[in-house]
Design a protein around this motif. Structure first.
Motif, PDB file in Angstrom:
ATOM      1  N   THR A 175       0.856  -1.187   0.000  1.00 46.26           N
ATOM      2  CA  THR A 175       0.000   0.000   0.000  1.00 46.26           C
ATOM      3  C   THR A 175       0.885   1.228   0.000  1.00 46.26           C
ATOM      4  OG1 THR A 175      -1.732  -1.168   1.214  1.00 46.26           O
ATOM      5  CG2 THR A 175      -1.810   1.248   1.209  1.00 46.26           C
ATOM      6  N   VAL A 176       0.737   2.059  -1.043  1.00 46.96           N
ATOM      7  CA  VAL A 176       1.584   3.235  -1.220  1.00 46.96           C
ATOM      8  C   VAL A 176       0.716   4.481  -1.182  1.00 46.96           C
ATOM      9  CG1 VAL A 176       3.210   4.401  -2.741  1.00 46.96           C
ATOM     10  CG2 VAL A 176       3.211   1.906  -2.597  1.00 46.96           C
ATOM     11  N   THR A 177       1.193   5.519  -0.475  1.00 43.18           N
ATOM     12  CA  THR A 177       0.464   6.791  -0.384  1.00 43.18           C
ATOM     13  C   THR A 177       1.044   7.777  -1.374  1.00 43.18           C
ATOM     14  OG1 THR A 177       0.017   6.419   1.962  1.00 43.18           O
ATOM     15  CG2 THR A 177      -0.230   8.668   1.138  1.00 43.18           C
ATOM     16  N   ASP A 178       0.178   8.322  -2.239  1.00 42.69           N
ATOM     17  CA  ASP A 178       0.606   9.330  -3.211  1.00 42.69           C
ATOM     18  C   ASP A 178       0.952  10.606  -2.465  1.00 42.69           C
ATOM     19  OD1 ASP A 178       0.611  11.486  -5.132  1.00 42.69           O
ATOM     20  OD2 ASP A 178      -0.300  10.061  -6.532  1.00 42.69           O
ATOM     21  N   PRO A 179       2.190  11.130  -2.599  1.00 39.46           N
ATOM     22  CA  PRO A 179       2.602  12.316  -1.835  1.00 39.46           C
ATOM     23  C   PRO A 179       1.823  13.573  -2.196  1.00 39.46           C
ATOM     24  CG  PRO A 179       4.244  11.755  -3.492  1.00 39.46           C
ATOM     25  CD  PRO A 179       3.260  10.625  -3.474  1.00 39.46           C
ATOM     26  N   THR A 187      -1.629  13.626  -3.712  1.00 37.32           N
ATOM     27  CA  THR A 187      -3.068  13.504  -3.412  1.00 37.32           C
ATOM     28  C   THR A 187      -3.341  12.825  -2.086  1.00 37.32           C
ATOM     29  OG1 THR A 187      -3.215  11.369  -4.564  1.00 37.32           O
ATOM     30  CG2 THR A 187      -3.511  13.367  -5.883  1.00 37.32           C
ATOM     31  N   GLU A 188      -2.296  12.229  -1.505  1.00 37.03           N
ATOM     32  CA  GLU A 188      -2.409  11.487  -0.251  1.00 37.03           C
ATOM     33  C   GLU A 188      -3.392  10.330  -0.362  1.00 37.03           C
ATOM     34  OE1 GLU A 188      -3.262  14.111   2.956  1.00 37.03           O
ATOM     35  OE2 GLU A 188      -1.337  15.151   2.850  1.00 37.03           O
ATOM     36  N   GLU A 189      -3.625   9.873  -1.592  1.00 37.16           N
ATOM     37  CA  GLU A 189      -4.470   8.707  -1.792  1.00 37.16           C
ATOM     38  C   GLU A 189      -3.623   7.444  -1.674  1.00 37.16           C
ATOM     39  OE1 GLU A 189      -6.408   8.951  -5.511  1.00 37.16           O
ATOM     40  OE2 GLU A 189      -7.653  10.688  -4.978  1.00 37.16           O
ATOM     41  N   GLU A 190      -4.240   6.408  -1.105  1.00 36.78           N
ATOM     42  CA  GLU A 190      -3.551   5.137  -0.959  1.00 36.78           C
ATOM     43  C   GLU A 190      -3.914   4.224  -2.127  1.00 36.78           C
ATOM     44  OE1 GLU A 190      -4.478   3.484   2.816  1.00 36.78           O
ATOM     45  OE2 GLU A 190      -3.102   4.811   3.913  1.00 36.78           O
ATOM     46  N   LYS A 191      -2.925   3.500  -2.616  1.00 35.84           N
ATOM     47  CA  LYS A 191      -3.170   2.568  -3.714  1.00 35.84           C
ATOM     48  C   LYS A 191      -2.207   1.392  -3.589  1.00 35.84           C
ATOM     49  CE  LYS A 191      -0.211   5.339  -6.761  1.00 35.84           C
ATOM     50  NZ  LYS A 191      -0.107   6.041  -8.071  1.00 35.84           N
ATOM     51  N   GLN A 192      -2.533   0.301  -4.261  1.00 35.51           N
ATOM     52  CA  GLN A 192      -1.707  -0.902  -4.233  1.00 35.51           C
ATOM     53  C   GLN A 192      -0.732  -0.885  -5.406  1.00 35.51           C
ATOM     54  OE1 GLN A 192      -1.875  -3.351  -1.786  1.00 35.51           O
ATOM     55  NE2 GLN A 192      -3.210  -1.854  -0.782  1.00 35.51           N
ATOM     56  N   GLU A 193       0.542  -1.094  -5.088  1.00 30.37           N
ATOM     57  CA  GLU A 193       1.574  -1.135  -6.117  1.00 30.37           C
ATOM     58  C   GLU A 193       2.539  -2.270  -5.835  1.00 30.37           C
ATOM     59  OE1 GLU A 193       3.720   2.464  -6.559  1.00 30.37           O
ATOM     60  OE2 GLU A 193       2.081   3.572  -7.513  1.00 30.37           O
ATOM     61  N   LEU A 194       3.194  -2.740  -6.908  1.00 33.05           N
ATOM     62  CA  LEU A 194       4.260  -3.721  -6.750  1.00 33.05           C
ATOM     63  C   LEU A 194       5.548  -2.980  -6.411  1.00 33.05           C
ATOM     64  CD1 LEU A 194       3.549  -6.167  -9.716  1.00 33.05           C
ATOM     65  CD2 LEU A 194       3.027  -6.476  -7.294  1.00 33.05           C
ATOM     66  N   VAL A 195       6.146  -3.342  -5.291  1.00 30.79           N
ATOM     67  CA  VAL A 195       7.346  -2.660  -4.789  1.00 30.79           C
ATOM     68  C   VAL A 195       8.495  -3.661  -4.702  1.00 30.79           C
ATOM     69  CG1 VAL A 195       8.356  -1.336  -2.903  1.00 30.79           C
ATOM     70  CG2 VAL A 195       5.940  -1.039  -3.482  1.00 30.79           C
ATOM     71  N   LYS A 241      20.072   0.499  -4.868  1.00 32.61           N
ATOM     72  CA  LYS A 241      20.140   1.672  -4.017  1.00 32.61           C
ATOM     73  C   LYS A 241      18.790   1.820  -3.337  1.00 32.61           C
ATOM     74  CE  LYS A 241      18.550   5.209  -7.270  1.00 32.61           C
ATOM     75  NZ  LYS A 241      18.811   6.556  -7.850  1.00 32.61           N
ATOM     76  N   SER A 242      18.747   2.570  -2.259  1.00 33.74           N
ATOM     77  CA  SER A 242      17.483   2.802  -1.572  1.00 33.74           C
ATOM     78  C   SER A 242      16.527   3.530  -2.500  1.00 33.74           C
ATOM     79  CB  SER A 242      17.730   3.622  -0.302  1.00 33.74           C
ATOM     80  OG  SER A 242      16.540   3.729   0.446  1.00 33.74           O
ATOM     81  N   ALA A 243      15.284   3.061  -2.541  1.00 32.95           N
ATOM     82  CA  ALA A 243      14.307   3.640  -3.464  1.00 32.95           C
ATOM     83  C   ALA A 243      14.047   5.095  -3.141  1.00 32.95           C
ATOM     84  CB  ALA A 243      13.000   2.849  -3.394  1.00 32.95           C
ATOM     85  N   ASP A 244      13.818   5.891  -4.191  1.00 33.81           N
ATOM     86  CA  ASP A 244      13.506   7.305  -4.004  1.00 33.81           C
ATOM     87  C   ASP A 244      12.263   7.441  -3.136  1.00 33.81           C
ATOM     88  OD1 ASP A 244      15.618   7.903  -5.630  1.00 33.81           O
ATOM     89  OD2 ASP A 244      14.398   8.103  -7.444  1.00 33.81           O
ATOM     90  N   GLY A 245      12.333   8.360  -2.194  1.00 34.90           N
ATOM     91  CA  GLY A 245      11.190   8.590  -1.315  1.00 34.90           C
ATOM     92  C   GLY A 245      11.227   7.791  -0.039  1.00 34.90           C
TER      93      GLY A 245
END
Length: 434
Positions: free
Chosen positions: A358-362, A364-372, A401-405
């Motif tokens: 579950t990832v939060t869009d910085p 819109t602050e909406e939560e969505k499911q993404e492959l990480v 490397k550590s992912a951006d964000g």
């Protein structure tokens, strides 16, 4: 059965039993403990290719008319036009005379030092420190295997020890005693000067000098390629000519005592496949890494990429005007041409996972499911998922490397313990090691 044969069989059976026990314990532990920890660390992956070729320089061979040769410049040392590069002795007595002159010159320096101290009082503590520094320098040269300045460092240490010995044994004198010491030292200096003058006069009769006809960088080694490989040849050289040069075994010029590199620009020429050579652009630079006879990296200009291939290969010429003095002894070399380098964190390929998160869009602050993409790291006694970006994927490991964000806690760092697991992992899972 011989006793020796029986003992050998017993030893072999014992070794076999030890290996089987080790393998059995390792297998038992792997089944019992499904977690393996691997330390991540900083690592660099190069986009490079290997090439074998020749170093080419504008070289002038120095020939001796005969006699015993005593070279004066160091390897890679710059010499000016007219400078003496070698002393030529008619026989062994000339060389022995030179060594005696060096010894007398050193003795004179010691006496002059003692004379100055008699006049001014001197500083014995400073002299002691100089002796210690000379010992450290000599020890450092020997331990690193660098013997190029061994003779000079040995002579310096010997001179300083003699000076120190004279200083301390001379004691502190006043009045007439000090004047007598001063007169004695001056008399010794005069006697040494007389010996030096006499030996120098003898040396003038049977010693000649070899001078540099032009300025350049000196090298005491010749290999016969000086006249075969020239910068002028590189304008038209082909892969076939390079192969022919590689098969040749040229002999150094008879009587050669060294050579002068008379141009600051030197070249590396090699043959490579058309596809590989296509990555090189004339006029641009590429990093060339030497690692066999000399360790160093040089940014070299691409002078020429051959247009006419032979059996799918073309000639490539690179040039540089740096590190000439360090590379005078190199001729045929295998190097790496480095096009790009990426630095990141090395982790095992098996540790990289792709999970739905579950990832939060910085914005819109909406939560969505993404492959990480990420790896699990041991934090305390718990597993923690840290997102990463893959920079390079190789067979046994991945450079990431550590992912951006990623915030500070979620950022992967070199030194983190990455978890390899044959069972399911999740954030907060307690990891126990047997």
């Amino acid at each position: 059965m011989k006793q020796g044969t029986l003992i050998n069989r017993i030893v072999m059976l014992l070794l076999l039993a030890a290996v089987l026990v080790y393998l059995g314990v390792s297998a038992w532990r792997s089944f019992r403990d499904p977690y393996t920890l691997v330390l991540s660390y900083a690592y660099t992956v190069d986009d490079s290719l290997e090439a074998t070729g020749f170093l080419v320089r504008e070289e002038s061979v120095l020939a001796s008319p005969g006699g015993i040769v005593d070279l004066l410049p160091e390897e890679g040392e710059k010499v000016s036009r007219g400078e003496t590069v070698a002393l030529l002795y008619q026989n062994d007595s000339g060389l022995a005379r030179k060594e005696e002159l060096q010894s007398l010159t050193m003795e004179k320096e010691q006496l002059q030092y003692a004379l100055e101290r008699t006049q001014s009082g001197g500083d014995s503590s400073q002299l002691s420190q100089q002796v210690i520094d000379a010992i450290v320098a000599l020890r450092s040269s020997v331990s690193t295997g660098d013997l190029t300045r061994l003779e000079d460092e040995t002579l310096l240490l010997k001179s300083l020890v003699y000076k120190r010995d004279f200083t301390f044994n001379g004691g502190e004198e006043d009045g007439d005693a000090a004047a007598a010491i001063w007169a004695s030292i001056q008399s010794s200096i005069d006697a040494v000067d007389a010996q030096i003058a006499a030996l120098s006069a003898q040396a003038a009769q049977d010693t000649s000098r070899l001078t540099a006809g032009q300025a350049g960088v000196f090298s005491g080694q010749t290999d016969g390629y000086e006249s075969l490989l020239t910068p002028a040849l590189l304008e038209t050289i082909t892969p076939g000519q390079l192969s022919q040069l590689d098969r040749q075994r040229p002999q150094p010029d008879a009587g050669a005592v060294g050579k002068l590199v008379t141009d600051a620009t030197w070249y590396f020429v090699c043959a490579m496949g058309e596809e590989e050579a296509g990555r090189l652009i004339e006029g641009r630079t590429v990093t060339v890494r030497f690692s066999r006879d000399w360790s160093g990296e040089v940014d070299m200009k691409v002078e020429r990429v051959g247009e006419t291939p032979e059996n799918g290969r073309v000639a490539v010429v690179l040039s540089s005007d740096r590190y000439l003095s360090e590379t005078t002894l190199l001729r045929k070399q295998t190097v790496e041409l480095v096009f790009d380098s990426q630095t990141g964190i090395r982790v095992p390929t098996q540790s990289v996972r792709v999970e739905e998160r579950t990832v939060t869009d910085p914005e819109t602050e909406e939560e969505k499911q993404e492959l990480v993409t990420g790896v699990y790291v041991l934090v305390g006694q718990q597993a923690e998922f840290k997102p990463v970006t893959i920079l390079a994927q190789l067979e046994d490991f991945a450079l990431v490397k550590s992912a951006d964000g990623s915030d500070g806690k979620k950022a992967l760092r070199a030194g983190d313990e990455v978890i390899l697991s044959s069972v399911e992992l999740f954030d907060g899972k307690v990891i126990t090691q047997s």
